[in-house]
Design a protein around this motif. Structure first.
Motif, PDB file in Angstrom:
ATOM      1  N   CYS A  59     -12.687  23.904  32.523  1.00 16.25           N
ATOM      2  CA  CYS A  59     -12.139  23.033  33.571  1.00 16.25           C
ATOM      3  C   CYS A  59     -13.095  21.957  34.076  1.00 16.25           C
ATOM      4  N   GLY A  60     -14.388  22.084  33.804  1.00 20.18           N
ATOM      5  CA  GLY A  60     -15.354  21.105  34.289  1.00 20.18           C
ATOM      6  C   GLY A  60     -15.955  21.431  35.639  1.00 20.18           C
ATOM      7  N   ASN A  61     -15.582  22.611  36.211  1.00 19.30           N
ATOM      8  CA  ASN A  61     -16.145  23.045  37.491  1.00 19.30           C
ATOM      9  C   ASN A  61     -17.617  23.406  37.300  1.00 19.30           C
ATOM     10  N   GLU A  85     -10.580  15.373  41.746  1.00 20.56           N
ATOM     11  CA  GLU A  85     -11.544  14.343  41.366  1.00 20.56           C
ATOM     12  C   GLU A  85     -12.948  14.904  41.185  1.00 20.56           C
ATOM     13  N   ASP A  86     -13.314  15.860  42.027  1.00 17.93           N
ATOM     14  CA  ASP A  86     -14.708  16.258  42.159  1.00 17.93           C
ATOM     15  C   ASP A  86     -14.823  17.759  42.393  1.00 17.93           C
ATOM     16  N   ASN A  87     -15.951  18.330  42.037  1.00 11.10           N
ATOM     17  CA  ASN A  87     -16.194  19.761  42.257  1.00 11.10           C
ATOM     18  C   ASN A  87     -16.109  20.148  43.728  1.00 11.10           C
ATOM     19  N   ARG A  88     -16.481  19.239  44.614  1.00 11.53           N
ATOM     20  CA  ARG A  88     -16.425  19.524  46.051  1.00 11.53           C
ATOM     21  C   ARG A  88     -14.999  19.715  46.529  1.00 11.53           C
ATOM     22  N   HIS A 104      -8.795  21.686  37.244  1.00  8.54           N
ATOM     23  CA  HIS A 104      -9.350  20.787  36.243  1.00  8.54           C
ATOM     24  C   HIS A 104     -10.039  19.650  36.991  1.00  8.54           C
ATOM     25  N   VAL A 105     -11.317  19.422  36.711  1.00  6.52           N
ATOM     26  CA  VAL A 105     -12.116  18.411  37.406  1.00  6.52           C
ATOM     27  C   VAL A 105     -12.209  17.146  36.553  1.00  6.52           C
ATOM     28  N   LEU A 106     -11.770  16.026  37.126  1.00 11.47           N
ATOM     29  CA  LEU A 106     -11.802  14.743  36.409  1.00 11.47           C
ATOM     30  C   LEU A 106     -13.185  14.094  36.411  1.00 11.47           C
ATOM     31  N   ASN A 107     -14.009  14.439  37.372  1.00 11.95           N
ATOM     32  CA  ASN A 107     -15.329  13.814  37.569  1.00 11.95           C
ATOM     33  C   ASN A 107     -15.192  12.355  37.970  1.00 11.95           C
ATOM     34  N   GLY A 108     -14.240  12.086  38.861  1.00 10.31           N
ATOM     35  CA  GLY A 108     -14.064  10.736  39.378  1.00 10.31           C
ATOM     36  C   GLY A 108     -12.612  10.317  39.356  1.00 10.31           C
ATOM     37  N   LYS A 109     -12.405   9.018  39.502  1.00 10.58           N
ATOM     38  CA  LYS A 109     -11.061   8.442  39.469  1.00 10.58           C
ATOM     39  C   LYS A 109     -11.161   7.046  38.872  1.00 10.58           C
ATOM     40  N   ILE A 110     -10.053   6.556  38.360  1.00  8.62           N
ATOM     41  CA  ILE A 110     -10.044   5.250  37.717  1.00  8.62           C
ATOM     42  C   ILE A 110     -10.389   4.171  38.748  1.00  8.62           C
ATOM     43  N   ALA A 111     -11.453   3.422  38.462  1.00 13.14           N
ATOM     44  CA  ALA A 111     -11.917   2.356  39.361  1.00 13.14           C
ATOM     45  C   ALA A 111     -12.526   1.248  38.503  1.00 13.14           C
ATOM     46  N   PRO A 112     -11.671   0.395  37.921  1.00 15.43           N
ATOM     47  CA  PRO A 112     -12.168  -0.641  37.001  1.00 15.43           C
ATOM     48  C   PRO A 112     -13.249  -1.540  37.586  1.00 15.43           C
ATOM     49  N   LEU A 121     -13.478   9.556  32.255  1.00 17.00           N
ATOM     50  CA  LEU A 121     -13.071  10.729  33.036  1.00 17.00           C
ATOM     51  C   LEU A 121     -12.762  11.898  32.110  1.00 17.00           C
ATOM     52  N   ASN A 122     -12.690  13.076  32.685  1.00 21.08           N
ATOM     53  CA  ASN A 122     -12.438  14.312  31.937  1.00 21.08           C
ATOM     54  C   ASN A 122     -10.921  14.506  31.756  1.00 21.08           C
ATOM     55  N   ILE A 123     -10.289  13.533  31.098  1.00 19.27           N
ATOM     56  CA  ILE A 123      -8.834  13.553  30.918  1.00 19.27           C
ATOM     57  C   ILE A 123      -8.444  14.169  29.578  1.00 19.27           C
ATOM     58  N   LYS A 124      -9.194  13.865  28.529  1.00 19.27           N
ATOM     59  CA  LYS A 124      -8.857  14.350  27.189  1.00 19.27           C
ATOM     60  C   LYS A 124      -8.761  15.870  27.152  1.00 19.27           C
ATOM     61  N   SER A 125      -9.699  16.552  27.803  1.00 14.83           N
ATOM     62  CA  SER A 125      -9.676  18.026  27.790  1.00 14.83           C
ATOM     63  C   SER A 125      -8.502  18.577  28.607  1.00 14.83           C
TER      64      SER A 125
END
Length: 197
Positions: A59-61, A85-88, A104-112, A121-125
């Motif tokens: 999960c990315g935690n 978005e984040d472990n917190r 499931h942790v993305l490790n952020g959000k889309i911010a072009p 981001l951790n989307i593929k997994s």
């Protein structure tokens, strides 16, 4: 006047998020007042957290083993994944004791504008998990800001072909908040996300 060593330590503390110059200085002087064995334990704790912490392969935690305690817990509902978005965010959700699924942790959000595109981001997994596991529902627990909403819409588009239920956490006026002090977007969200009682 502070010594060079105190100034250097103050500068390190000042780099931490949410720490201003005065707090950084206070922390540096607190370190100076600590016993030598306390400082050694502090340094050891900092080193150990960096050395022993890794990301869960599922999960990315954050975890101290390849699979985190939540993913490894068989009593949790495997059919629901809460995307954060984040472990917190996991820590906050777990404190509520109102969720018993997986994460499931993305490790952020889309911010072009900040250079954060979906491929970073951790989307593929997440898509791999949904394809391989028997998932009934994906809960999108992303912050209700522009980037969070953009990320949620992007994920909904990717997840739709899997035929799983996709829900978002409700947002609106917080408990104890006042309608008169809420902004228009918050009031609109509160009205649109209302539930029948």
């Amino acid at each position: 006047m502070a010594t060079k060593s105190i100034e250097k330590l103050t500068d390190y503390f000042y780099r931490f998020p949410g720490i201003g110059k005065k707090s950084a200085s206070r922390l540096a002087f607190h370190i100076l007042e600590m016993e030598k064995n306390e400082i050694e334990e502090f340094v050891k704790a900092v080193y150990e957290v960096k050395e022993n912490t890794e990301k869960c392969t599922v999960c990315g935690n954050l975890s101290e083993s390849p699979i985190c305690d939540i993913c490894d817990n068989e009593s949790r509902d495997n059919s629901v994944i809460c995307v954060v978005e984040d472990n917190r965010d996991i820590i906050a959700l777990e404190k509520s004791k109102s969720y018993n699924g997986k994460y499931h942790v993305l490790n952020g959000k889309i911010a072009p504008l900040s250079g954060i595109t979906p491929d970073k981001l951790n989307i593929k997994s997440l898509l791999t998990r949904v394809a391989a596991e028997e998932i009934d529902e994906i809960i999108l627990a992303l912050n209700p800001d522009l980037e969070g909403e953009t990320t949620a819409m992007y994920l909904m588009k990717l997840l739709k072909p899997f035929g799983v239920k996709i829900s978002k956490i409700a947002s609106g006026i917080p408990m104890g908040g006042n309608i008169e002090f809420s902004d228009i977007a918050t009031i609109n969200r509160a009205l649109n996300d209302r539930k029948e009682q």
